[in-house]
Motif scaffolding. Structure first.
Motif, PDB file in Angstrom:
ATOM      1  N   ILE A  63       0.853  -1.180   0.000  1.00 48.51           N
ATOM      2  CA  ILE A  63       0.000   0.000   0.000  1.00 48.51           C
ATOM      3  C   ILE A  63       0.888   1.228   0.000  1.00 48.51           C
ATOM      4  CG2 ILE A  63      -1.868   1.212   1.165  1.00 48.51           C
ATOM      5  CD1 ILE A  63      -2.597  -1.613   0.248  1.00 48.51           C
ATOM      6  N   ILE A  64       0.757   2.061  -1.010  1.00 47.81           N
ATOM      7  CA  ILE A  64       1.560   3.280  -1.135  1.00 47.81           C
ATOM      8  C   ILE A  64       0.631   4.467  -0.953  1.00 47.81           C
ATOM      9  CG2 ILE A  64       3.101   4.613  -2.624  1.00 47.81           C
ATOM     10  CD1 ILE A  64       3.747   2.019  -4.104  1.00 47.81           C
ATOM     11  N   THR A  65       0.996   5.390  -0.066  1.00 40.34           N
ATOM     12  CA  THR A  65       0.142   6.547   0.167  1.00 40.34           C
ATOM     13  C   THR A  65       0.072   7.414  -1.083  1.00 40.34           C
ATOM     14  OG1 THR A  65       2.012   7.796   1.059  1.00 40.34           O
ATOM     15  CG2 THR A  65       0.634   6.583   2.631  1.00 40.34           C
ATOM     16  N   GLU A  66      -0.953   8.251  -1.121  1.00 37.51           N
ATOM     17  CA  GLU A  66      -1.170   9.060  -2.316  1.00 37.51           C
ATOM     18  C   GLU A  66      -0.003   9.998  -2.598  1.00 37.51           C
ATOM     19  OE1 GLU A  66      -5.058  10.725  -2.395  1.00 37.51           O
ATOM     20  OE2 GLU A  66      -4.698  11.915  -4.198  1.00 37.51           O
ATOM     21  N   ASP A  67       0.617  10.531  -1.550  1.00 36.97           N
ATOM     22  CA  ASP A  67       1.768  11.421  -1.748  1.00 36.97           C
ATOM     23  C   ASP A  67       3.071  10.632  -1.929  1.00 36.97           C
ATOM     24  OD1 ASP A  67       2.175  12.442   1.767  1.00 36.97           O
ATOM     25  OD2 ASP A  67       2.382  10.515   0.771  1.00 36.97           O
ATOM     26  N   ARG A  68       2.991   9.315  -1.841  1.00 39.44           N
ATOM     27  CA  ARG A  68       4.114   8.394  -2.052  1.00 39.44           C
ATOM     28  C   ARG A  68       5.230   8.540  -1.019  1.00 39.44           C
ATOM     29  NH1 ARG A  68       6.459   6.148  -6.262  1.00 39.44           N
ATOM     30  NH2 ARG A  68       7.768   7.949  -6.690  1.00 39.44           N
ATOM     31  N   LYS A  69       4.981   9.217   0.063  1.00 43.47           N
ATOM     32  CA  LYS A  69       6.039   9.425   1.045  1.00 43.47           C
ATOM     33  C   LYS A  69       6.136   8.281   2.040  1.00 43.47           C
ATOM     34  CE  LYS A  69       6.187  14.423   0.673  1.00 43.47           C
ATOM     35  NZ  LYS A  69       6.161  15.724   1.367  1.00 43.47           N
ATOM     36  N   SER A  70       5.222   7.367   1.985  1.00 42.91           N
ATOM     37  CA  SER A  70       5.313   6.191   2.852  1.00 42.91           C
ATOM     38  C   SER A  70       4.564   5.035   2.221  1.00 42.91           C
ATOM     39  CB  SER A  70       4.763   6.486   4.247  1.00 42.91           C
ATOM     40  OG  SER A  70       3.376   6.734   4.175  1.00 42.91           O
ATOM     41  N   SER A  71       4.874   3.856   2.713  1.00 39.13           N
ATOM     42  CA  SER A  71       4.208   2.658   2.211  1.00 39.13           C
ATOM     43  C   SER A  71       4.109   1.635   3.333  1.00 39.13           C
ATOM     44  CB  SER A  71       4.954   2.063   1.009  1.00 39.13           C
ATOM     45  OG  SER A  71       6.276   1.695   1.361  1.00 39.13           O
ATOM     46  N   THR A  72       3.257   0.650   3.135  1.00 40.81           N
ATOM     47  CA  THR A  72       3.087  -0.427   4.098  1.00 40.81           C
ATOM     48  C   THR A  72       3.067  -1.754   3.370  1.00 40.81           C
ATOM     49  OG1 THR A  72       1.781   0.980   5.577  1.00 40.81           O
ATOM     50  CG2 THR A  72       1.610  -1.389   5.911  1.00 40.81           C
ATOM     51  N   LEU A  73       3.875  -2.666   3.840  1.00 36.87           N
ATOM     52  CA  LEU A  73       3.846  -4.037   3.335  1.00 36.87           C
ATOM     53  C   LEU A  73       2.928  -4.834   4.245  1.00 36.87           C
ATOM     54  CD1 LEU A  73       5.168  -6.169   1.371  1.00 36.87           C
ATOM     55  CD2 LEU A  73       6.627  -6.744   3.316  1.00 36.87           C
ATOM     56  N   ILE A  74       2.008  -5.555   3.652  1.00 40.63           N
ATOM     57  CA  ILE A  74       1.053  -6.335   4.435  1.00 40.63           C
ATOM     58  C   ILE A  74       1.210  -7.816   4.110  1.00 40.63           C
ATOM     59  CG2 ILE A  74      -1.381  -6.753   4.965  1.00 40.63           C
ATOM     60  CD1 ILE A  74      -1.932  -3.858   4.084  1.00 40.63           C
TER      61      ILE A  74
END
Lengths: 111, 114
Positions: A63-74
């Motif tokens: 999951i990549i945030t809309e501003d692309r400044k963070s992400s989460t691996l699930i």
């Protein structure tokens, strides 16, 4: 290439979802987010990568945030075999020779 | 995908000696990469090996210490020369999947220098 920040360690109960965060606030528009993991005494293993859109494969979701400044691996249903160090890497294109492995997150899946 | 075999898987070496690590890939690849992982640390890229040309070394690594050969598109060697205890590490060979952007790694060669 943008550098990444990950928590040094996390625990997750077996069977539950493991959510591993990564900050990459200096990412540029054409840099990809890659995730690898390294199980003890083995070479790193590719998990997933993405640019803007969320991605899913047989191993995990990204999951990549809309501003692309963070992400989460699930990892949707963590198993004991998912215990490993997880590396979030940001690189330009495929740029394998620019791969910078930070310190990663040591995920421990607890029975 | 690519299957990578490394030899030796582990070795114990004496100070001042040299050891050559072999990396064999089951398909032809343009670039091969050599990484070092010191105890408890993350991976650091040593050099990129292209077939038919000299390897490209990263900052802090030099050819005299880590000579690399790349005789064909499926094979490479990394030599750790004049070893000291500080060279005790896992050395990993990797290749990039064609057009996939993902790296495939060997199981690594664990060297202990006494």
């Amino acid at each position: 290439d943008a550098k990444t920040t990950q928590p040094p360690s996390m625990d997750c109960a077996e069977g539950r979802a493991a959510n591993l965060p990564c900050n990459h606030s200096t990412i540029s528009g054409n840099e990809y987010v890659y995730w690898y993991r390294q199980i003890h005494s083995q070479g790193p293993q590719y998990i997933i990568h993405g640019l803007k859109n969320n991605e899913t494969n047989e191993m995990a979701s990204l999951i990549i945030t809309e501003d692309r400044k963070s992400s989460t691996l699930i990892l949707p249903h963590a198993t004991l075999r998912d215990t490993a160090v997880y590396y979030c890497i940001v690189i330009l294109g495929t740029g394998a020779n620019n791969l910078f492995f930070g310190t990663g997150t040591r995920l421990t899946v607890i029975p | 995908s690519a299957v990578i075999s490394q030899k030796p898987s582990r070795d114990i070496c004496q100070r001042g000696t040299s050891l050559t690590i072999q990396c064999q890939v089951d398909s032809q690849v343009t670039m091969m990469f050599w990484y070092r992982q010191q105890p408890g640390q993350s991976l650091t890229l040593i050099a990129t090996a292209n077939q038919g040309s000299e390897a490209t070394y990263e900052s802090g690594f030099v050819i005299d210490k880590f000579p690399i050969s790349r005789p064909n598109l499926t094979f490479s060697t990394l030599t750790v020369s004049n070893m000291s205890p500080e060279d005790s590490s896992i050395y990993l060979c990797s290749v990039e999947g064609e057009g996939t952007g993902e790296l495939f790694f060997g199981e690594g060669s664990r060297l202990t220098v006494l």
